[in-house]
Write an enzyme that holds these catalytic residues in place. Structure first.
Site, PDB file in Angstrom:
ATOM      1  N   CYS A   1       0.801  -1.215   0.000  1.00  0.00           N
ATOM      2  CA  CYS A   1       0.000   0.000   0.000  1.00  0.00           C
ATOM      3  C   CYS A   1       0.841   1.275   0.000  1.00  0.00           C
ATOM      4  O   CYS A   1       0.297   2.380   0.009  1.00  0.00           O
ATOM      5  CB  CYS A   1      -0.963  -0.045   1.170  1.00  0.00           C
ATOM      6  SG  CYS A   1      -1.970  -1.546   1.075  1.00  0.00           S
TER       7      CYS A   1
ATOM      8  N   HIS B   1      -1.814   8.847   4.986  1.00  0.00           N
ATOM      9  CA  HIS B   1      -2.140   7.484   4.573  1.00  0.00           C
ATOM     10  C   HIS B   1      -3.613   7.247   4.923  1.00  0.00           C
ATOM     11  O   HIS B   1      -4.358   6.751   4.106  1.00  0.00           O
ATOM     12  CB  HIS B   1      -1.215   6.489   5.274  1.00  0.00           C
ATOM     13  CG  HIS B   1      -1.388   5.088   4.803  1.00  0.00           C
ATOM     14  ND1 HIS B   1      -1.290   4.738   3.474  1.00  0.00           N
ATOM     15  CD2 HIS B   1      -1.678   3.936   5.468  1.00  0.00           C
ATOM     16  CE1 HIS B   1      -1.506   3.430   3.356  1.00  0.00           C
ATOM     17  NE2 HIS B   1      -1.750   2.932   4.542  1.00  0.00           N
TER      18      HIS B   1
ATOM     19  N   GLU C   1      -0.706   6.774  12.989  1.00  0.00           N
ATOM     20  CA  GLU C   1      -0.227   7.793  12.058  1.00  0.00           C
ATOM     21  C   GLU C   1      -0.250   9.173  12.717  1.00  0.00           C
ATOM     22  O   GLU C   1       0.691   9.960  12.565  1.00  0.00           O
ATOM     23  CB  GLU C   1      -1.095   7.786  10.784  1.00  0.00           C
ATOM     24  CG  GLU C   1      -0.603   8.773   9.743  1.00  0.00           C
ATOM     25  CD  GLU C   1      -1.326   8.641   8.399  1.00  0.00           C
ATOM     26  OE1 GLU C   1      -2.281   7.846   8.292  1.00  0.00           O
ATOM     27  OE2 GLU C   1      -0.909   9.347   7.466  1.00  0.00           O
TER      28      GLU C   1
ATOM     29  N   LYS D   1      -8.728   8.853   0.913  1.00  0.00           N
ATOM     30  CA  LYS D   1      -9.295   7.500   1.023  1.00  0.00           C
ATOM     31  C   LYS D   1     -10.725   7.564   1.561  1.00  0.00           C
ATOM     32  O   LYS D   1     -11.483   6.611   1.408  1.00  0.00           O
ATOM     33  CB  LYS D   1      -8.423   6.621   1.909  1.00  0.00           C
ATOM     34  CG  LYS D   1      -7.052   6.300   1.278  1.00  0.00           C
ATOM     35  CD  LYS D   1      -6.276   5.276   2.077  1.00  0.00           C
ATOM     36  CE  LYS D   1      -4.943   4.923   1.437  1.00  0.00           C
ATOM     37  NZ  LYS D   1      -3.873   5.891   1.726  1.00  0.00           N
TER      38      LYS D   1
ATOM     39  N   HIS E   1      -9.381   2.595  -0.214  1.00  0.00           N
ATOM     40  CA  HIS E   1      -7.954   2.320  -0.268  1.00  0.00           C
ATOM     41  C   HIS E   1      -7.674   1.585  -1.584  1.00  0.00           C
ATOM     42  O   HIS E   1      -7.983   0.405  -1.709  1.00  0.00           O
ATOM     43  CB  HIS E   1      -7.549   1.474   0.930  1.00  0.00           C
ATOM     44  CG  HIS E   1      -6.068   1.341   1.079  1.00  0.00           C
ATOM     45  ND1 HIS E   1      -5.187   1.556   0.044  1.00  0.00           N
ATOM     46  CD2 HIS E   1      -5.312   1.032   2.155  1.00  0.00           C
ATOM     47  CE1 HIS E   1      -3.959   1.364   0.477  1.00  0.00           C
ATOM     48  NE2 HIS E   1      -4.004   1.051   1.753  1.00  0.00           N
TER      49      HIS E   1
ATOM     50  N   PHE F   1       1.739  -3.120   4.422  1.00  0.00           N
ATOM     51  CA  PHE F   1       2.070  -4.465   4.869  1.00  0.00           C
ATOM     52  C   PHE F   1       3.559  -4.688   4.612  1.00  0.00           C
ATOM     53  O   PHE F   1       4.107  -4.198   3.624  1.00  0.00           O
ATOM     54  CB  PHE F   1       1.309  -5.506   4.048  1.00  0.00           C
ATOM     55  CG  PHE F   1      -0.071  -5.785   4.552  1.00  0.00           C
ATOM     56  CD1 PHE F   1      -0.703  -4.960   5.473  1.00  0.00           C
ATOM     57  CD2 PHE F   1      -0.756  -6.900   4.092  1.00  0.00           C
ATOM     58  CE1 PHE F   1      -1.987  -5.237   5.917  1.00  0.00           C
ATOM     59  CE2 PHE F   1      -2.039  -7.191   4.524  1.00  0.00           C
ATOM     60  CZ  PHE F   1      -2.657  -6.364   5.441  1.00  0.00           C
TER      61      PHE F   1
END
Lengths: 421, 406
Positions: free
Chosen positions: A177, A310, A321, A342, A347, A406
């Site tokens: 991502c 993000h 975050e 997002k 996402h 990830f």
């Protein structure tokens, strides 16, 4: 300290001269950007597969996408959906950069010095689904071996280059991502080191039951809407899309009279080395990526006008975050505008940070910043100004785009106004 | 000023062994690592052998929970252990200093991804394993390896098909030379599984027949032998190595990567792209073709791809062509691991004073402009620059110049 803004003090700056994107909100730079500014949502019931066996049913799909107009050399049906989205975004971006037909001679370009760097989370997962569907039903006797020829993720960058005739460096970085930012960072190096004169950089992912199943199993998918940084946020919403940025060395872009949306002046990468699917509890990897990005661009945190978060909308991501941003920005962390698109397009995986790269470039060019929609209730654990629900006008000198993934992969990219160099 | 990039350690898991000297010896003896398929068979049964490793991760990773790692993850994590040991990067040093990882892989693990999806189809989406989802991302092996060994430097995965390992080494070398990193494990890995082998067979890419293996540059070559493996090189900034009292095996002098946009359909363009890439790597290394002491060819046994490589080598070197080594007749095409394994063999050849020839070559192909190929190993009297070539199946090409440490 000193007046850094506007100082032509350092060497490395890459021009962003073209933007293309296929998103759940629309297609092409203008439509996507206007969609973000108007706070529209591209999220709806999943249509590409049956979700009745799942306890969640929403997604952010690209509806009604016709790849055909973007394919002139390759057969659009011969490539997977992520490649189709990527090629379309690449064509749009070249068009936007006034390099529509990649007429190398006319544009003074050498095809050997035109490259591609793309990111993805899953490559062409629909090929795995097709394989499994065949295996379960018809058997594999007639299978053509597409897991070898159409599936491996490098085909996404390869298909762009094959469609456009680009013979330069061709790189696929599946940094999940954060992949779009990894691709932009790599393209930045390729151009800075003189290995190419033009790079297409971005990311692409196709909506897939595999990805959906995984996030559903982790309990990460929100039941209805995505509301990053809101106290009642319930999760992310898987999406799909592609975005591509045309990147050129600043002097070349200026020499050909290109419109320059923004500059990329630095980036930072880091690895948590902590957990495959969970971020570091102190956000230390995210902090290192932001700090390295600032250092490499010669900027201080207090010079950043806007942060593209993000901001997935999961309880954990947004909390960690916010904490990481607080460590980098200090007291200013609660006032520096930080929004997450997002909230509007879900996402989009490997495309996400590439689309957010477009957002940062446009924010710098347009002096407007998109909102985080669906925001209702502040969360004391996310003490940020998330640009709630309404776009805002702002003098955006420096924008920072953050992405986490990830594998503990973190990446931040810095965008600035062209006048800074 | 660019910084010099040296190689201070290697870790290699291959079908011909797990240490450089035995891999090198087997190749010099002309042996191959194919064996009868274990764990599955192909429906067509035309291919009954492939390059599977009898692999026990416990041998390399005695402590810790292996369950979260799939086979690709275990192969790469194990190769990383070997490379860290070889280069002297113990746990204490890794705590103090960031070590990065750049991994080339073609598939990540297509087996894990397919199994994850299959379980959702058969049992229902709520019965998939979260572990498997974590491993379904293509950067899983790099992430797992970083967690296992606490590699907190930069971490990137690149997937350029069979050139991925070369791309990953080039990527790491660049980041070290510009000062973004100082120590990076670079290379690649891929497992062999039903999904990849079956698909390669169905796509007509494999050398057919029982006991038949790949025969690079051979007149009768008819396809590749698919293999698995993982290989990583510890790349470091040169002055730091001297400062810590480490030793270097070799140095990366230069590299280049490119892409054939015709993906093999335009023969002339394919040759031109590769020719330019080889020249560019030599140029960056600041050496003339005449100074290259050996070629480590990519040749995998494909009629088309091997011919393209032969033509490009001829255009760059002409009559000055140095001896050519090609290892995929023995090691097979191990995809992400291939280029790093080639590098491991080059380094070992300098130590051993000889380099494997074109392993598996039986019958000379008169249509190729490479008149002096031989299956026999050749002597390396004075170690010197070697050109490593990596050519993919669908457009990606790369080249790298390695030289002995000075």
């Amino acid at each position: 300290m000193n007046k850094r803004r506007g100082n032509k003090r350092r060497g490395r700056a890459i021009a962003v001269t073209g933007l293309g994107a296929i998103t759940p909100l629309g297609s092409g730079r203008q439509e996507v950007w206007q969609g973000f500014l108007s706070g529209r949502s591209g999220i709806g019931p999943v249509e590409s597969f049956d979700t009745s066996a799942y306890n969640v049913h929403v997604g952010a799909e690209v509806k009604g996408f016709d790849p055909q107009p973007y394919f002139r050399r390759l057969e659009s049906s011969a490539v997977g959906r992520a490649s189709q989205l990527a090629v379309a975004a690449a064509r749009q971006a070249l068009d936007d950069a006034d390099l529509e037909d990649a007429d190398f001679e006319k544009d003074g370009l050498d095809p050997f010095r035109c490259g591609v760097a793309m990111g993805t989370t899953s490559g062409e997962p629909l090929e795995v689904e097709h394989f499994n569907d065949l295996r379960a039903v018809a058997g594999l006797a007639e299978y053509g071996g597409e897991l070898m020829t159409r599936y491996p993720s490098h085909v996404i960058a390869a298909h762009i280059a094959a469609e456009l005739g680009f013979a330069g460096p061709n790189t696929m970085i599946p940094a999940a991502c954060a992949a779009g930012n990894y691709a932009m960072g790599h393209a930045f190096e390729v151009l800075s080191s003189g290995r190419a004169d033009l790079m297409l950089a971005g990311g692409a992912d196709a909506f897939s039951r595999i990805t959906y199943t995984g996030f559903a199993r982790l309990g990460a998918i929100a039941p209805d809407v995505c509301r990053p940084f809101d106290r009642q946020r319930q999760g992310m919403i898987p999406g799909e899309g592609a975005a591509v940025l045309v990147l050129e060395p600043l002097d070349r872009a200026r020499a050909r009279g290109a419109h320059i949306y923004a500059l990329i002046t630095g980036y930072g990468l880091s690895c948590d080395a902590h957990h495959m699917t969970a971020a570091h509890p102190e956000g230390s990897g995210a902090v290192r990526a932001m700090e390295e990005a600032l250092r490499s661009s010669g900027r201080r945190a207090d010079e950043v006008s806007y942060v593209s978060a993000h901001g997935t909308g999961t309880p954990t991501n947004d909390r960690l975050e916010s904490r990481a941003v607080a460590r980098v920005f200090g007291e200013r962390s609660s006032v520096v505008p930080m929004s997450s698109v997002k909230s509007m397009i879900g996402h989009t995986m490997g495309a996400a940070s590439a689309i957010e790269g477009l957002v940062c470039a446009m924010a710098v060019a347009d002096d407007r910043i998109p909102p985080t929609i669906n925001f209702q209730e502040p969360d004391p654990e996310c003490a940020v100004d998330c640009v709630a629900n309404q776009a805002r006008s702002l003098d955006v000198q420096v924008a920072m785009s953050n992405a986490y993934a990830f594998g503990g992969n973190n990446a931040s990219v810095i965008f600035e106004k062209p006048s800074a160099h | 000023m660019k910084r010099r990039v040296v190689i201070t350690g290697v870790g290699a898991l291959s079908v011909l062994g797990d240490d450089p000297s035995s891999i090198h010896r087997s190749l010099c003896e002309g042996r191959h690592g194919r064996r009868p398929l274990l764990g599955f068979e192909l429906p067509s049964r035309t291919v009954s052998e492939a390059g599977q490793i009898a692999f026990e991760a416990r041998r390399y990773l005695p402590q810790g929970n292996l369950r979260p790692l799939d086979r690709t993850g275990q192969l790469v994590t194990s190769a990383a252990q070997l490379a860290l040991d070889d280069s002297g990067w113990d746990a204490e040093r890794r705590r103090e200093h960031p070590v990065g990882l750049t991994l080339g892989t073609m598939f990540g693990s297509v087996r894990t991804i397919a199994a994850f999806d299959q379980r959702a189809l058969e049992a229902g989406p709520q019965y998939v394993k979260p572990f498997d989802f974590a491993n379904s991302v293509i950067n899983a092996a790099a992430g797992q390896t970083a967690i296992w060994h606490h590699l907190w430097g930069l971490n990137s995965t690149l997937t350029g098909g069979p050139t991925a390992g070369a791309q990953a080494m080039a990527y790491a070398a660049d980041l070290i030379s510009i000062g973004r990193a100082s120590s990076v494990l670079a290379g690649g890995g891929d497992e062999l599984c039903f999904e990849s082998l079956f698909s390669a067979d169905q796509a007509g890419l494999l050398a057919p027949g029982r006991g038949e293996g790949a025969r690079p540059f051979d007149r009768q070559r008819s396809g590749m032998s698919l293999s698995e493996g993982a290989a990583l090189l510890m790349l470091e900034e040169a002055s730091g190595v001297a400062a810590r009292g480490g030793r270097a095996y070799g140095e990366i002098l230069g590299h280049a990567t490119a892409f054939d946009p015709s993906r093999g359909t335009d023969r002339e363009l394919g040759i031109e792209v590769l020719t330019r890439t080889l020249k560019q790597a030599l140029e960056e290394a600041a050496i003339d073709p005449g100074e290259v002491t050996a070629i480590s060819a990519s040749a995998l046994g494909s009629p088309r791809v091997d011919a393209c490589e032969a033509q490009a080598l001829d255009r760059v070197f002409g009559a000055e062509l140095p001896p050519v080594s090609a290892v995929k007749g023995g090691l097979g095409e191990s995809l992400g691991a291939s280029a790093a394994l080639q590098a491991v063999v080059i380094l070992e050849s300098w130590r051993q004073g000889r380099m494997p020839g074109v392993v598996g070559l039986e019958e000379h192909d008169d249509t190729l402009p490479l008149p002096r190929l031989s299956a026999e190993p050749f002597a390396v009297k004075v170690p010197g620059p070697v050109l490593l070539v990596a050519v993919g199946l669908d457009g990606n090409v790369g080249a790298m110049v390695l030289a002995p440490a000075t």
